[in-house]
Motif scaffolding. Structure first.
Motif, short mmCIF file in Angstrom:
data_model
loop_
_atom_site.label_atom_id
_atom_site.label_comp_id
_atom_site.label_asym_id
_atom_site.label_seq_id
_atom_site.Cartn_x
_atom_site.Cartn_y
_atom_site.Cartn_z
N ASP A 118 0.90 -1.12 0.03
CA ASP A 118 -0.08 0.00 0.21
C ASP A 118 0.80 1.07 -0.01
O ASP A 118 1.82 1.26 0.60
CB ASP A 118 -0.82 -0.04 1.18
CG ASP A 118 -1.85 1.15 1.24
OD1 ASP A 118 -2.64 1.35 0.26
OD2 ASP A 118 -1.68 2.02 2.10
N GLY A 119 0.46 2.32 -0.61
CA GLY A 119 1.24 3.42 -0.83
C GLY A 119 2.16 3.51 -1.86
O GLY A 119 3.08 4.20 -1.68
N SER A 120 1.87 2.86 -2.98
CA SER A 120 2.84 2.58 -4.08
C SER A 120 3.58 3.90 -4.38
O SER A 120 4.69 3.78 -5.06
CB SER A 120 2.19 2.10 -5.30
OG SER A 120 1.57 0.89 -4.91
N SER A 121 2.76 4.82 -4.59
CA SER A 121 3.23 6.25 -5.03
C SER A 121 4.34 6.79 -4.18
O SER A 121 5.02 7.62 -4.82
CB SER A 121 2.05 7.16 -5.30
OG SER A 121 1.75 7.72 -3.87
N ASN A 122 4.68 6.23 -2.98
CA ASN A 122 5.78 6.37 -2.08
C ASN A 122 6.96 5.74 -2.20
O ASN A 122 8.03 6.19 -1.74
CB ASN A 122 5.47 6.56 -0.78
CG ASN A 122 4.56 7.75 -0.38
OD1 ASN A 122 4.76 8.90 -0.76
ND2 ASN A 122 3.51 7.47 0.19
N ILE A 123 6.75 4.73 -3.13
CA ILE A 123 8.07 3.49 -3.24
C ILE A 123 9.42 4.38 -3.72
O ILE A 123 10.29 3.91 -2.93
CB ILE A 123 7.75 2.50 -4.04
CG1 ILE A 123 6.61 1.65 -3.62
CG2 ILE A 123 8.98 1.48 -4.15
CD1 ILE A 123 5.91 0.54 -4.41
N TYR A 239 -5.07 22.18 15.38
CA TYR A 239 -4.42 20.81 15.31
C TYR A 239 -3.35 20.98 14.39
O TYR A 239 -3.15 21.64 13.46
CB TYR A 239 -5.33 19.66 15.07
CG TYR A 239 -6.55 19.56 15.98
CD1 TYR A 239 -6.52 19.62 17.50
CD2 TYR A 239 -7.58 19.19 15.65
CE1 TYR A 239 -7.53 19.42 18.18
CE2 TYR A 239 -8.92 18.91 16.29
CZ TYR A 239 -8.62 19.09 17.75
OH TYR A 239 -9.55 18.57 18.31
N THR A 240 -2.44 19.75 14.54
CA THR A 240 -1.25 19.85 13.64
C THR A 240 -1.77 18.96 12.54
O THR A 240 -2.56 17.97 12.62
CB THR A 240 -0.10 19.16 14.14
OG1 THR A 240 0.36 19.81 15.08
CG2 THR A 240 1.19 18.84 13.16
N SER A 241 -1.27 19.52 11.30
CA SER A 241 -1.85 18.66 9.96
C SER A 241 -0.34 17.77 9.59
O SER A 241 0.42 18.10 9.52
CB SER A 241 -2.14 19.40 8.70
OG SER A 241 -2.01 18.88 7.57
N ARG A 242 -0.89 16.38 9.39
CA ARG A 242 0.25 15.48 8.91
C ARG A 242 -0.62 14.51 7.91
O ARG A 242 -1.34 13.74 8.27
CB ARG A 242 0.83 14.55 10.16
CG ARG A 242 1.53 15.24 11.06
CD ARG A 242 2.89 15.50 10.74
NE ARG A 242 3.83 16.04 11.53
CZ ARG A 242 3.84 17.25 11.76
NH1 ARG A 242 3.32 18.20 11.08
NH2 ARG A 242 4.83 17.83 12.77
N TYR A 243 0.25 14.47 6.66
CA TYR A 243 -0.44 13.53 5.72
C TYR A 243 0.71 12.77 4.95
O TYR A 243 1.29 13.79 4.23
CB TYR A 243 -1.33 14.34 4.75
CG TYR A 243 -2.17 13.28 3.96
CD1 TYR A 243 -3.28 12.25 4.41
CD2 TYR A 243 -1.88 13.52 2.46
CE1 TYR A 243 -3.79 11.79 3.59
CE2 TYR A 243 -2.45 12.58 1.78
CZ TYR A 243 -3.65 11.57 2.25
OH TYR A 243 -4.25 10.61 1.48
N ILE A 244 1.00 11.65 5.09
CA ILE A 244 1.92 10.79 4.46
C ILE A 244 1.45 10.56 3.03
O ILE A 244 2.23 10.54 1.83
CB ILE A 244 2.65 9.80 5.10
CG1 ILE A 244 3.27 10.42 6.40
CG2 ILE A 244 3.55 9.26 4.43
CD1 ILE A 244 3.53 9.28 7.56
N GLY A 245 0.27 10.16 2.91
CA GLY A 245 -0.02 9.60 1.78
C GLY A 245 0.22 7.94 1.56
O GLY A 245 -0.07 7.43 0.30
N SER A 246 0.44 7.60 2.54
CA SER A 246 0.66 6.10 2.82
C SER A 246 -0.46 5.70 3.80
O SER A 246 -0.01 6.20 5.10
CB SER A 246 1.99 5.71 3.10
OG SER A 246 2.76 5.10 2.04
N MET A 247 -1.12 5.04 3.61
CA MET A 247 -2.30 4.84 4.55
C MET A 247 -1.83 4.05 6.09
O MET A 247 -2.06 4.29 6.91
CB MET A 247 -3.61 4.01 4.17
CG MET A 247 -4.74 3.72 5.18
SD MET A 247 -5.97 2.59 4.44
CE MET A 247 -7.51 3.01 5.60
N VAL A 248 -0.91 3.16 5.78
CA VAL A 248 -0.46 2.52 6.73
C VAL A 248 0.27 3.20 7.38
O VAL A 248 0.38 3.40 8.69
CB VAL A 248 0.59 1.15 6.19
CG1 VAL A 248 1.27 0.46 7.22
CG2 VAL A 248 -0.14 0.09 5.60
#
Ligand code: AHM
Ligand code: MG
Length: 341
Positions: A118-123, A239-248
């Motif tokens: 999951d999160g292939s776009s980050n590989i 709140y702080t915003s955090r978004y990696i784009g890898s669900m896991v």
């Protein structure tokens, strides 16, 4: 310090399983082995011609990366060899893989839904990716697998987990009796218990959503995002915003420090983007077991009736109080619609 390996832990907990004959333990062990093989490939991807696109697309029309395909092969191979699994639903295959025709898996009692990577776009970017899995017990003892055996409610999962290939590699899973996390010790090649009985804080300080989609979100989500950004010391906002784009990776952070993760419906993805069977249900099971919540509009994720293998659903998941707050914004919409009609 004495270490407890995943294998030792599973054997120790075997008596907790509803059908304690060891099959589920063996299945979890096989998943752990495949995860180690995938981990090895992820770690040396840049050196082993494993980065980049594979030149193919999966059923959702998404470009497959080389590691997507490799991870898929590893999980299918491990699950086919073990004999405990009779059917695999994978993100990478349009149809499920029926193993019940194999001599070795004929009496397999478990159905596994998996997103192998999951999160292939980050590989290619050296950002954390993961594997997500969900396990059901089949309803019949043997014979042809029927669709209602595969399309079970999330609440019927017997186990679910994820592996995060991050700055360290961890396997986190539940069998419905809490959540435990194991860190891979590369020096001995074993997942060792590092995070026993994981609990998600009731309230966090982080919201996680792809804000690039803001204009495409429904109004109640826009309103909630504005709420997160407002100044109010009594509720620790903004709140702080955090978004990696890898669900896991996003869920792992949410589980550990609390917060809320949202992938809502939008004009681009009217049903949401994330898949019910191998993304939302397993994560919902884990987060609920850790004391959090997961909803899809007004419905608990685990109570959604699945209709097809690659079904997408909106999801809001994380700390119980924060999910409750999003629910309040959604209720306002419901009330408004009811009074308008
Ligand atoms: P994938 O299964 O094709 O990798 O897609 C799922 C991923 C999730 O890991 C992540 O939460 C989401 O897609 C990110 O989507 P977006 O780039 O639209 O924010
Ligand atoms: Mg995925």
């Amino acid at each position: 310090m004495s270490l407890k390996t995943l294998g030792q832990f599973i054997i120790e907990k075997q008596a907790d399983f509803p059908y304690a004959k060891g099959e589920l333990s063996r299945l979890l062990r096989d998943i752990g082995i495949a995860a180690k093989v995938v981990n090895r490939a992820v770690n040396k991807a840049g050196l082993a011609d494993m980065l980049g696109e594979n030149g193919s697309a999966n059923i959702q029309g998404e470009v497959q990366q080389k590691l997507d395909v490799f991870a898929d092969e590893q999980f299918i191979e491990a699950l086919s060899r073990g004999g405990e699994c009779c059917y695999i639903a994978s993100e990478e295959h349009e149809d499920g893989i029926d193993l019940s025709t194999l001599v070795t898996s004929k009496y397999g009692q478990y159905i596994v839904c998996v997103d192998p990577l999951d999160g292939s776009s980050n590989i290619d970017l050296n950002v954390s990716v993961g594997t997500i899995f969900s396990i059901y017990r089949r309803k019949k003892e043997s014979g042809v697998i029927e669709s209602q055996e595969v399309l079970q409610y999330g609440r019927e999962q017997v186990a679910a987990g994820y592996v995060i290939y991050g700055s360290s590699t961890m396997l986190v899973y539940t069998t419905g009796k809490g959540v435990n996390g194991f860190t891979l010790d590369p020096s001995i090649g074993e997942f060792c218990l590092s995070h026993p009985d994981m609990r998600i804080p009731k309230q966090g300080k982080t919201y996680s959503v792809n804000e690039g989609n803001y204009r495409k979100f429904p109004q109640y989500i826009k309103d909630y995002i504005k709420y997160c950004q407002e100044e109010d010391a009594s509720t620790s906002r903004p709140y702080t915003s955090r978004y990696i784009g890898s669900m896991v990776a996003d869920i792992h952070r949410t589980l550990i420090i609390g917060g809320v993760f949202l992938y809502p419906e939008s004009s681009a993805y009217p049903q949401g983007k994330l898949r019910l069977l191998y993304e939302c249900n397993p994560m919902a099971f884990i987060i609920e077991q850790a004391g959090g919540r997961a909803i899809s509009n007004t419905c608990r994720v685990l109570d959604i009736r699945p209709t097809h293998l690659h079904q997408r659903v909106p999801i809001v998941i994380g700390s119980a109080d924060m999910v409750g707050k999003v629910e309040k914004y959604l209720e306002k919409v419901d009330i408004l619609t009811a009074t308008e009609s």
